[in-house]
Design a protein around this motif. Sequence first.
Motif, mmCIF file in Angstrom:
data_model
loop_
_atom_site.group_PDB
_atom_site.id
_atom_site.type_symbol
_atom_site.label_atom_id
_atom_site.label_comp_id
_atom_site.label_asym_id
_atom_site.label_seq_id
_atom_site.Cartn_x
_atom_site.Cartn_y
_atom_site.Cartn_z
ATOM 1 N N ASN B 62 0.818 -1.211 0.000
ATOM 2 C CA ASN B 62 0.000 0.000 0.000
ATOM 3 C C ASN B 62 0.851 1.260 0.000
ATOM 4 O O ASN B 62 0.528 2.235 -0.679
ATOM 5 C CB ASN B 62 -0.960 -0.013 1.192
ATOM 6 N N ASN B 103 -7.903 -7.466 -7.795
ATOM 7 C CA ASN B 103 -8.899 -6.472 -7.377
ATOM 8 C C ASN B 103 -8.663 -5.061 -7.908
ATOM 9 O O ASN B 103 -9.551 -4.223 -7.829
ATOM 10 C CB ASN B 103 -8.969 -6.412 -5.852
ATOM 11 N N LYS B 105 -7.381 -2.256 -10.921
ATOM 12 C CA LYS B 105 -7.137 -2.113 -12.359
ATOM 13 C C LYS B 105 -6.491 -0.751 -12.618
ATOM 14 O O LYS B 105 -6.192 -0.010 -11.690
ATOM 15 C CB LYS B 105 -8.429 -2.281 -13.143
ATOM 16 N N ASN C 11 -13.553 -8.168 2.114
ATOM 17 C CA ASN C 11 -12.233 -8.587 1.658
ATOM 18 C C ASN C 11 -11.177 -7.675 2.296
ATOM 19 O O ASN C 11 -11.113 -6.490 1.995
ATOM 20 C CB ASN C 11 -12.174 -8.498 0.131
ATOM 21 N N MET C 13 -8.051 -7.288 1.962
ATOM 22 C CA MET C 13 -7.091 -6.634 1.077
ATOM 23 C C MET C 13 -7.695 -5.360 0.488
ATOM 24 O O MET C 13 -7.069 -4.291 0.507
ATOM 25 C CB MET C 13 -6.698 -7.632 -0.026
ATOM 26 N N VAL C 14 -8.920 -5.472 0.000
ATOM 27 C CA VAL C 14 -9.579 -4.309 -0.593
ATOM 28 C C VAL C 14 -9.794 -3.228 0.469
ATOM 29 O O VAL C 14 -9.527 -2.049 0.244
ATOM 30 C CB VAL C 14 -10.919 -4.722 -1.247
ATOM 31 N N LYS C 16 -8.150 -2.691 3.249
ATOM 32 C CA LYS C 16 -6.891 -2.040 3.637
ATOM 33 C C LYS C 16 -6.429 -1.045 2.584
ATOM 34 O O LYS C 16 -5.996 0.061 2.902
ATOM 35 C CB LYS C 16 -5.802 -3.099 3.826
ATOM 36 N N SER C 17 -6.484 -1.463 1.327
ATOM 37 C CA SER C 17 -6.034 -0.572 0.257
ATOM 38 C C SER C 17 -6.862 0.708 0.210
ATOM 39 O O SER C 17 -6.327 1.799 0.065
ATOM 40 C CB SER C 17 -6.143 -1.274 -1.094
ATOM 41 N N PHE C 20 -5.985 2.908 3.077
ATOM 42 C CA PHE C 20 -4.697 3.554 2.873
ATOM 43 C C PHE C 20 -4.804 4.720 1.896
ATOM 44 O O PHE C 20 -4.359 5.837 2.165
ATOM 45 C CB PHE C 20 -3.701 2.523 2.345
ATOM 46 N N LYS C 21 -5.428 4.417 0.767
ATOM 47 C CA LYS C 21 -5.535 5.432 -0.277
ATOM 48 C C LYS C 21 -6.326 6.657 0.229
ATOM 49 O O LYS C 21 -5.895 7.798 0.068
ATOM 50 C CB LYS C 21 -6.237 4.810 -1.506
ATOM 51 N N PRO C 105 -12.628 -5.429 -10.702
ATOM 52 C CA PRO C 105 -11.477 -4.698 -10.174
ATOM 53 C C PRO C 105 -11.615 -3.190 -10.387
ATOM 54 O O PRO C 105 -12.155 -2.761 -11.397
ATOM 55 C CB PRO C 105 -10.299 -5.262 -10.973
ATOM 56 N N PHE C 106 -11.103 -2.442 -9.418
ATOM 57 C CA PHE C 106 -11.293 -1.004 -9.485
ATOM 58 C C PHE C 106 -9.950 -0.278 -9.550
ATOM 59 O O PHE C 106 -8.910 -0.826 -9.179
ATOM 60 C CB PHE C 106 -12.074 -0.513 -8.267
#
Lengths: 479, 340, 122
Positions: B62, B103, B105, C11, C13-14, C16-17, C20-21, C105-106
């Motif tokens: 991240n 996940n 893109k 999820n 992972m999603v 957390k990302s 963070f973002k 996916p995003f």
Amino acid sequence: MEFPTQQIIEIISWSFLVYGILAYAGYSFSAFFSFFEIREYKRINNQRDEMALLQSTSLPPISILAPAYNEEANIVENVRSLLTVNYPSCEIVIINDGSKDGTLTKLIDSFHLIKDDSLYFDILPSQQVRQIYRSTFKSFKNLTVVDKMNGGKADALNAGINVSKHDIICCIDVDCVLESDALLKLIKPFLNNEKKVIASGGIIRIANSCVIEDGKITEVRLPEKFIVRAQTIEYFRAFLMGRMAWSRVDGLLLISGAFGMFDKETVIEAGGYNSKTVGEDMELLVRMRRLMRAKKEEYSVGFIPDPLCWTEVPPNWTILRRQRNRWTRGTMETLWTHRSMLFNPKYGVLGILSTPYWLFFEWLAPIVEFTGILFFIALLIMGQINWFFVLGFSMVTYGFAVLYSVTALFFEEYSFQQYKKTNYVYKLVLTAFLEPIFFHPFILWASLQGNIDLIRGKKSWGTMSRTGLGKVGKEVMAQ
Amino acid sequence: MATLNNILEDSPWILKVNVLFAILFFLLVAIIVLALVFLRKYKNGREQRKRSYQDRIDAFLNNYLFDEQFDFRAEVKNFRNRHLVSSLQKKMAIRQILEYNENLKGESSNSIKRIFHELRLDEFVLDSLKNGKWYEKSRAIHVLSQLLVRRPGVVARYLNDRHHSVRAQAIYYFIKTAEDNPLSFFAKLNKELTLWEQIHIEDGIKHIYKGPIPDFSKWLDHELTTVLVFSIRMIQQFNQFEHIPQLVPFLHHHDRTVRKETVRSLRKFNYEGLLDKVIPQFFSEDQLVKKEIVKSVQILGDLKMLQVLKSAFTQQEEWQIRLELLRAEKSMLSNLNPNL
Amino acid sequence: MKKRILIIEDNPMVAKSLQFKLTSDGYDVLIAEDGKKALQILEEEDSIQLVITDLMLPFVTGTELIEHIKNNTPNLPIIVLSTSNQEEIITDAFMMGVNDFITKPFSPNELSLRVKRTIESY
């Protein structure tokens, strides 16, 4: 007259020791074998690309057949759960087996069903079909409901087969909870091009006490009641200590009636389900195997070790007794119908290993055990009991039973570890110690009753009500 | 204790044997229960370590993706040297990278593919492809295909691997990474495709592959029957009707699965000449093909034609075909007269 | 004061990302991994200015959650983040009043811009 107590006790002790050690060695061997099978399966299937396939329209369509008898209370919820199953092309056929309650009305109201006069053929015998219904709603377009006269589970499934459209059928109990990719995993064995696959099945897991939301298991919990926990251990013994091994040597005689997939053409050719036995799931597979053997066609039966299907097992003694009574009769009926397979080398593994195994370990074991108890009582009455013998013998028997259960627990821990909380382990170990004393005698009694009932010609279904709980195949007996 | 000893001493040997075995069984029970508890503790500990390591990977990824102050060179070097040492760590890092790749893109997805190389995980994967056990090989090919690492030369070697799952992954690799001509690997294939693989290939072409749809007639002379059957089906699926003339001769192919697929595809193309060609050979056909012919008559022919077949069909043993004929007839009758 | 966003995503992972973002974008981010926890947080916190939710969630589904939010705090904007790209599901979501629909996916950059636009328009 001097009664030769000591000699008889010696003979019995020795027989037991030899039997016990052989059985334990056999089980351990097949458990190791199963373990490696499971490991290989996991290695092959850890890529997860199955899920991507869900959009594929080229997967063969499946007809799901689910009989329902007096299921008014949960039928709508159960069918909704089935409708969410993740598979690109399947129809769901609910067969209302002449329910006396409002099962049919509930279905008609909830799913907006109308009469459907499409054609079908009575290729398999079944009780008369009164009416077929389909939904007017687009979102339920895959749902078909068959309303027929009461004839029992086998009869209902036959009617379902007649009405179903697709070449692969999946027979399940209407209240099962399926994992979302269950159908995909079960169809996979059919899609090889080496041998014709006539059927495939999987491991059944116990849903009692688990948290279920929208027809999906969201949290796996250890059953709270002792009677259910004891069955959990039985299931571990059955599935982990041997089922995979039987599958490996192609000796499976049973695909659970709770969840199994079949090649429809072979089922029809074999004559469909036999409504005269209470062990219709086992009997069908054996008959299909004999058919393939008679046709001299190469074939196989698939088995998937992943937990795919969750079901409620009997939560009280009355229903459990009825279930085990029925299983015993089913086993006996199947073995009797197909007795020519026993010890018949023509049938390969099935004749030499599988059928004798079912005869000696499944059917005969409770009878032998009961005879032992009778003998003990006889000695007691005659005052011939040496309590040290009794103690020694009891300890060795008990030790064996516990050893067998904890070994199964160990394999579960090593392979799937479905029960995640640490204190579940202690509870299960405790159950393993209590099971031979508080649970096993009851099972013994129920299967004896089954034998007696069958001999006395009780062919009926023990109150034909599929109690809604008597379904999990006979796996458990295959301990 | 002493009295117990005395009793044992005096009792017959069978009792001794019983006691001996009871002790043995209970000892084994104790050992297994201990092993069970130990295994659970060990698994719990391992889970714990895995989780904390996963947090570390997540933090690193991240930061790399979203932190503008990220010191790329230094951080990558540091992470590689300190946290990518054991093979378990590398495997976990790869798993996480795959998860991100799945996940995300756009730019982030490209960045994720880049970090895979920067962390030199590609070397690790290629090494396990070369030297690993079969399931490691299959896993390695899967990773390469997901992250679009283009090494067709290396992967091609595994198209005919002994292990089925390695073969399958190699096939999917070519579909997933191809920019054009996704089926070029057919040329190197010398083991038959399973139905499962065929479904995967079709799905890959439809949903993953983005280039121009290949001309499937190229593979009509392939020596593998399953490739041939697959190509015939695809010609129909993708509506390449210009190849119909090339399909017709396969109605007389020696393999029944090829004939069956040809009948089916031509029927779906509504090919006019189909019935004239297949009806004469109906009675000598294999069951598999007969079924398709009956369906074709139902769709392309008329009731009379079907009834001629039905009246001439007397083979008692082929109940499936009789049933199919009856079904077709009933359905045609009810189409003729909706009130029936 | 930092604007507060609630992310409902199972999820990790999603989640957390996203956290963070969006944190590096200057927001205060809360995470709920299932619908039940989300309802609890919504109950306790009234400073939330945006909800980002998945549709497939354990215990309480995304759809139920959206309904709940729209009934109780109709002015709280919602962005759906879902793997589903079926037209039916997307139109249903907009009919229920969600402000934006992003498919997985995003792209995190795109999502960050859409979050900014949604928050600013309220």
